[in-house]
Design a protein around this motif. Structure first.
Motif, mmCIF file in Angstrom:
data_model
loop_
_atom_site.group_PDB
_atom_site.id
_atom_site.type_symbol
_atom_site.label_atom_id
_atom_site.label_comp_id
_atom_site.label_asym_id
_atom_site.label_seq_id
_atom_site.Cartn_x
_atom_site.Cartn_y
_atom_site.Cartn_z
ATOM 1 N N GLN A 1 -43.730 12.221 -32.304
ATOM 2 C CA GLN A 1 -43.895 12.446 -33.748
ATOM 3 C C GLN A 1 -42.907 11.572 -34.524
ATOM 4 O O GLN A 1 -41.790 11.350 -34.094
ATOM 5 N N VAL A 2 -43.388 11.081 -35.645
ATOM 6 C CA VAL A 2 -42.565 10.268 -36.534
ATOM 7 C C VAL A 2 -42.651 10.881 -37.924
ATOM 8 O O VAL A 2 -43.738 11.212 -38.403
ATOM 9 N N GLN A 3 -41.507 11.034 -38.560
ATOM 10 C CA GLN A 3 -41.474 11.518 -39.934
ATOM 11 C C GLN A 3 -41.050 10.370 -40.854
ATOM 12 O O GLN A 3 -40.148 9.598 -40.520
ATOM 13 N N LEU A 4 -41.721 10.291 -41.997
ATOM 14 C CA LEU A 4 -41.465 9.206 -42.947
ATOM 15 C C LEU A 4 -41.216 9.783 -44.333
ATOM 16 O O LEU A 4 -41.946 10.676 -44.780
ATOM 17 N N VAL A 5 -40.210 9.241 -45.012
ATOM 18 C CA VAL A 5 -39.914 9.670 -46.381
ATOM 19 C C VAL A 5 -39.741 8.436 -47.250
ATOM 20 O O VAL A 5 -38.849 7.613 -47.010
ATOM 21 N N GLU A 6 -40.620 8.305 -48.258
ATOM 22 C CA GLU A 6 -40.532 7.182 -49.187
ATOM 23 C C GLU A 6 -39.666 7.544 -50.377
ATOM 24 O O GLU A 6 -39.560 8.718 -50.753
ATOM 25 N N SER A 7 -39.101 6.514 -50.987
ATOM 26 C CA SER A 7 -38.342 6.685 -52.227
ATOM 27 C C SER A 7 -38.320 5.358 -52.956
ATOM 28 O O SER A 7 -38.690 4.320 -52.401
ATOM 29 N N GLY A 8 -37.882 5.400 -54.206
ATOM 30 C CA GLY A 8 -37.694 4.172 -54.962
ATOM 31 C C GLY A 8 -38.736 3.878 -56.014
ATOM 32 O O GLY A 8 -38.629 2.902 -56.750
ATOM 33 N N GLY A 9 -39.763 4.708 -56.092
ATOM 34 C CA GLY A 9 -40.777 4.480 -57.111
ATOM 35 C C GLY A 9 -40.245 4.781 -58.505
ATOM 36 O O GLY A 9 -39.137 5.301 -58.672
ATOM 37 N N GLY A 10 -41.051 4.434 -59.508
ATOM 38 C CA GLY A 10 -40.643 4.699 -60.872
ATOM 39 C C GLY A 10 -41.500 3.961 -61.866
ATOM 40 O O GLY A 10 -42.551 3.424 -61.524
ATOM 41 N N LEU A 11 -41.018 3.935 -63.101
ATOM 42 C CA LEU A 11 -41.701 3.262 -64.200
ATOM 43 C C LEU A 11 -40.965 1.970 -64.518
ATOM 44 O O LEU A 11 -39.744 1.973 -64.693
ATOM 45 N N VAL A 12 -41.697 0.871 -64.585
ATOM 46 C CA VAL A 12 -41.090 -0.419 -64.864
ATOM 47 C C VAL A 12 -42.031 -1.223 -65.749
ATOM 48 O O VAL A 12 -43.253 -1.028 -65.706
ATOM 49 N N GLN A 13 -41.475 -2.106 -66.539
ATOM 50 C CA GLN A 13 -42.306 -2.971 -67.376
ATOM 51 C C GLN A 13 -42.871 -4.118 -66.558
ATOM 52 O O GLN A 13 -42.292 -4.526 -65.539
ATOM 53 N N ALA A 14 -43.973 -4.650 -67.018
ATOM 54 C CA ALA A 14 -44.571 -5.809 -66.360
ATOM 55 C C ALA A 14 -43.545 -6.934 -66.261
ATOM 56 O O ALA A 14 -42.794 -7.184 -67.215
ATOM 57 N N GLY A 15 -43.523 -7.573 -65.106
ATOM 58 C CA GLY A 15 -42.548 -8.622 -64.856
ATOM 59 C C GLY A 15 -41.277 -8.126 -64.193
ATOM 60 O O GLY A 15 -40.458 -8.934 -63.730
ATOM 61 N N GLY A 16 -41.119 -6.818 -64.144
ATOM 62 C CA GLY A 16 -39.917 -6.226 -63.557
ATOM 63 C C GLY A 16 -40.006 -6.104 -62.046
ATOM 64 O O GLY A 16 -40.970 -6.569 -61.413
ATOM 65 N N SER A 17 -38.989 -5.453 -61.484
ATOM 66 C CA SER A 17 -38.885 -5.320 -60.032
ATOM 67 C C SER A 17 -38.556 -3.886 -59.650
ATOM 68 O O SER A 17 -37.933 -3.143 -60.417
ATOM 69 N N LEU A 18 -38.988 -3.531 -58.458
ATOM 70 C CA LEU A 18 -38.628 -2.257 -57.832
ATOM 71 C C LEU A 18 -38.469 -2.491 -56.338
ATOM 72 O O LEU A 18 -39.116 -3.395 -55.783
ATOM 73 N N ARG A 19 -37.642 -1.666 -55.694
ATOM 74 C CA ARG A 19 -37.554 -1.695 -54.238
ATOM 75 C C ARG A 19 -37.871 -0.314 -53.693
ATOM 76 O O ARG A 19 -37.180 0.656 -54.021
ATOM 77 N N LEU A 20 -38.905 -0.255 -52.883
ATOM 78 C CA LEU A 20 -39.277 0.989 -52.226
ATOM 79 C C LEU A 20 -38.607 1.063 -50.853
ATOM 80 O O LEU A 20 -38.422 0.043 -50.198
ATOM 81 N N SER A 21 -38.279 2.280 -50.459
ATOM 82 C CA SER A 21 -37.698 2.519 -49.138
ATOM 83 C C SER A 21 -38.557 3.516 -48.379
ATOM 84 O O SER A 21 -39.177 4.395 -48.978
ATOM 85 N N CYS A 22 -38.570 3.376 -47.065
ATOM 86 C CA CYS A 22 -39.282 4.315 -46.193
ATOM 87 C C CYS A 22 -38.359 4.612 -45.021
ATOM 88 O O CYS A 22 -38.154 3.759 -44.152
ATOM 89 N N ALA A 23 -37.791 5.806 -45.017
ATOM 90 C CA ALA A 23 -36.866 6.202 -43.956
ATOM 91 C C ALA A 23 -37.638 6.910 -42.849
ATOM 92 O O ALA A 23 -38.384 7.857 -43.120
ATOM 93 N N HIS B 1 -51.121 7.116 -36.198
ATOM 94 C CA HIS B 1 -50.583 6.758 -37.507
ATOM 95 C C HIS B 1 -49.854 7.954 -38.088
ATOM 96 O O HIS B 1 -50.344 9.091 -38.036
ATOM 97 N N TYR B 2 -48.701 7.674 -38.674
ATOM 98 C CA TYR B 2 -47.928 8.693 -39.376
ATOM 99 C C TYR B 2 -47.714 8.197 -40.805
ATOM 100 O O TYR B 2 -47.429 7.015 -41.025
ATOM 101 N N TRP B 3 -47.827 9.124 -41.747
ATOM 102 C CA TRP B 3 -47.777 8.762 -43.164
ATOM 103 C C TRP B 3 -46.661 9.500 -43.874
ATOM 104 O O TRP B 3 -46.360 10.654 -43.565
ATOM 105 N N GLY B 4 -46.086 8.821 -44.861
ATOM 106 C CA GLY B 4 -45.164 9.473 -45.757
ATOM 107 C C GLY B 4 -45.924 10.179 -46.865
ATOM 108 O O GLY B 4 -47.154 10.137 -46.935
ATOM 109 N N GLN B 5 -45.166 10.799 -47.769
ATOM 110 C CA GLN B 5 -45.785 11.602 -48.838
ATOM 111 C C GLN B 5 -46.188 10.754 -50.036
ATOM 112 O O GLN B 5 -46.926 11.225 -50.899
ATOM 113 N N GLY B 6 -45.707 9.522 -50.084
ATOM 114 C CA GLY B 6 -46.054 8.633 -51.184
ATOM 115 C C GLY B 6 -45.021 8.636 -52.288
ATOM 116 O O GLY B 6 -44.310 9.622 -52.504
#
Length: 119
Positions: free
Chosen positions: A1-23, A107-112
């Protein structure tokens, strides 16, 4: 079994940047490859990027040159650096771990995590 947790999402303006993580935790050694997928409202889930256990990377044409997938093995974490974001990148982003055990793939999935890009 593999557990996955995503983080890093949010609201950003066009042209901006974000970094998502999956632990990842659990049977880390069984992971053969990891992927990012995304699903926009009313649309099917689509593949975004992949990184294999050997470090090879692949990208969907829609994100090539703007997104970068990477991993930190010491932290058991995969990342998705997203630059030059567009409103059409708005979606829930999911990480997926492909585990190979005894010749069978699972396949193992995070919560999004929600990414919203405003125009």
């Amino acid at each position: 079994q593999v557990q996955l947790v995503e983080s890093g999402g949010g609201l950003v303006q066009a042209g901006g940047s974000l970094r998502l993580s999956c632990a990842a935790s659990g049977s880390i050694s069984s992971i053969n490859a990891m992927n990012w997928y995304r699903q926009a409202p009313g649309k099917q889930r689509e593949w975004v990027a992949q990184i294999t256990s050997g470090g090879s990377t692949n990208y969907a044409d829609s994100v090539k040159g703007r997104f970068t997938i990477s991993r930190d093995n010491a932290k058991n974490t995969m990342y998705l650096q997203m630059n030059s974001l567009k409103p059409e990148d708005t979606a829930v982003y999911y990480c997926d771990a492909v585990s190979l055990v005894g010749g069978s793939y699972s396949h193992y999935w995070g919560q999004g995590t929600q990414v919203t890009v405003s125009s």
